[in-house]
Motif scaffolding. Structure first.
Motif, short mmCIF file in Angstrom:
data_model
loop_
_atom_site.label_atom_id
_atom_site.label_comp_id
_atom_site.label_asym_id
_atom_site.label_seq_id
_atom_site.Cartn_x
_atom_site.Cartn_y
_atom_site.Cartn_z
N VAL A 157 0.87 -1.18 0.00
CA VAL A 157 0.00 0.00 0.00
C VAL A 157 0.90 1.23 0.00
N ILE A 158 0.64 2.14 -0.92
CA ILE A 158 1.39 3.39 -0.99
C ILE A 158 0.45 4.53 -0.61
N ALA A 159 0.78 5.20 0.49
CA ALA A 159 -0.04 6.30 1.00
C ALA A 159 0.66 7.63 0.70
N ILE A 160 -0.03 8.50 -0.03
CA ILE A 160 0.53 9.80 -0.39
C ILE A 160 -0.32 10.90 0.24
N ASP A 161 0.27 11.65 1.16
CA ASP A 161 -0.43 12.76 1.81
C ASP A 161 0.27 14.07 1.46
N GLY A 162 -0.39 15.18 1.79
CA GLY A 162 0.24 16.47 1.55
C GLY A 162 -0.78 17.56 1.31
N TYR A 163 -0.24 18.75 1.03
CA TYR A 163 -1.07 19.94 0.86
C TYR A 163 -1.80 19.95 -0.48
N SER A 164 -2.89 20.69 -0.53
CA SER A 164 -3.65 20.86 -1.76
C SER A 164 -2.80 21.58 -2.79
N GLY A 165 -2.86 21.12 -4.04
CA GLY A 165 -2.13 21.77 -5.11
C GLY A 165 -0.70 21.33 -5.28
N CYS A 166 -0.30 20.26 -4.58
CA CYS A 166 1.08 19.75 -4.72
C CYS A 166 1.21 18.75 -5.86
N ILE B 168 -4.07 9.66 4.88
CA ILE B 168 -3.95 8.27 4.42
C ILE B 168 -2.90 7.51 5.24
N GLY B 169 -1.74 8.13 5.43
CA GLY B 169 -0.67 7.46 6.17
C GLY B 169 -0.83 7.53 7.67
N THR B 170 -1.70 8.40 8.16
CA THR B 170 -1.87 8.55 9.61
C THR B 170 -3.12 7.86 10.14
N ALA C 145 0.74 1.34 6.21
CA ALA C 145 1.17 1.30 4.80
C ALA C 145 2.67 1.11 4.71
N GLU C 146 3.08 0.27 3.76
CA GLU C 146 4.51 -0.03 3.62
C GLU C 146 5.31 1.17 3.12
N LEU C 147 4.67 2.04 2.35
CA LEU C 147 5.37 3.23 1.84
C LEU C 147 4.48 4.46 2.03
N LYS C 148 5.03 5.46 2.72
CA LYS C 148 4.30 6.71 2.95
C LYS C 148 5.10 7.88 2.38
#
Length: 233
Positions: free
Chosen positions: A10-19, A138-140, A146-149
Motif C-alpha cells: 500500500v502506498i499512501a501519499i499525503d500532503g497539501y492541496s495543489g502539490c 492516508i498514512g496517519t 502502509a509499507e510506503l508513505k
C-alpha cells in the motif's frame, strides 16, 4: 523493473492541496500496475451532494440520514484510460473539481461522521493491497501500516500556478490571488481540524515538488516502491 513475485504494498501519499498528489499518484499506480484511489475525490463528491441538497453541516441528524443514501464508486473509463468517480450513479468527475466544491470541501471534511464513512470505504478498498491512495490522512489514519508513505509539499505560489493552469484547461478563468486565498484557507482548515488533521506521518518520506519535474516525482516514488516490494519478496 518490477518482479512479478514481489509482494504488493500500500502506498499512501499525503500532503497539501495543489502539490500534484492526485496526478502523481495516478502515474505511480500506472507505472506499478496498481489501483489508484482518489480519496480527495470522495470528499469532494460528498461535498457536492451536501451542496445540492442544501445540507446544514451543523445538523448531525440530517448528515447521518443523508450519508446512508450516498453511494460512491470508481469506474474505469476506457476512452480516457482512467478511473472516474460516480456519485449515486452519476459521473461527477468534472463537477467535483469546480470552485464552489473547492471552497467547501475542507469544511465538509472536518465532519466526524463524513470521515468515518469514507475512511471505512477506503480501508475496504485496500484490503488486497496493490493500491496507491492520496489524501491528507492516508498514512496517519486510513492506512497507518502502509509499507510506503510519502508526504508531498510545495511553495504556495507554485501550487497556485499549477491549480490555475488546471482551471484554464477546463475553460475556467480564476485569478491567482483567489486561488492562493483558497489554498491558504484549506491549509489552515486541514491542519487545525479536530478530526484527522493534516500532518506528516513519522515514517513518511518528504517530497518537495516545488522545483521538480513531474517525471522526477514519479521516479522518486517508484524507486522507493520497488525497494519496499523487493524487501517483501
Amino acid at each position: 523493473m518490477i518482479h512479478q513475485d514481489s509482494k504488493k504494498i500500500v502506498i499512501a501519499i499525503d500532503g497539501y492541496s495543489g502539490c500534484g498528489k492526485s496526478t502523481t499518484a495516478k502515474q505511480v499506480a500506472s507505472a506499478l500496475k496498481y489501483i489508484y484511489i482518489d480519496s480527495g475525490a470522495m470528499y469532494r463528491a460528498v461535498t457536492l451532494f451536501f451542496l445540492e441538497n442544501k445540507v446544514d453541516i451543523h445538523d448531525i441528524h440530517q448528515i447521518n440520514t443523508l450519508l446512508e443514501g450516498i453511494e460512491i464508486l470508481f469506474k474505469w473509463n476506457p476512452m480516457h484510460k482512467k478511473n472516474v468517480i460516480f456519485l449515486n450513479g452519476q459521473n461527477v468527475e468534472e463537477r467535483i473539481r469546480e470552485m464552489d466544491v473547492s471552497n467547501h470541501v475542507s469544511e465538509v471534511s472536518t465532519i466526524k461522521k463524513v470521515r468515518e464513512k469514507l475512511v471505512s470505504l477506503q480501508q475496504k478498498m485496500g484490503i488486497f493491497k496493490g493500491i496507491v491512495m492520496d489524501g491528507r490522512d492516508i498514512g496517519t489514519v486510513v492506512f497507518p501500516s502502509a509499507e510506503l508513505k510519502i508526504f508531498m509539499t510545495a511553495n504556495i505560489q507554485v501550487r497556485a500556478e499549477r491549480r490555475q493552469k488546471e482551471y484554464l484547461e477546463k475553460g475556467q478563468s480564476i485569478s491567482i490571488q483567489n486561488i492562493i486565498e483558497n489554498l491558504e484557507k484549506r491549509d489552515t482548515l486541514d491542519k487545525t481540524r479536530k478530526e484527522s488533521p493534516l500532518k506528516k506521518p513519522m515514517d513518511a518520506y518528504i517530497l518537495d515538488t516545488s522545483k521538480l519535474l513531474f517525471e522526477e516525482q514519479i521516479e522518486f516514488i517508484v524507486n522507493l516502491a520497488n525497494k519496499k516490494m523487493n524487501q517483501y519478496k
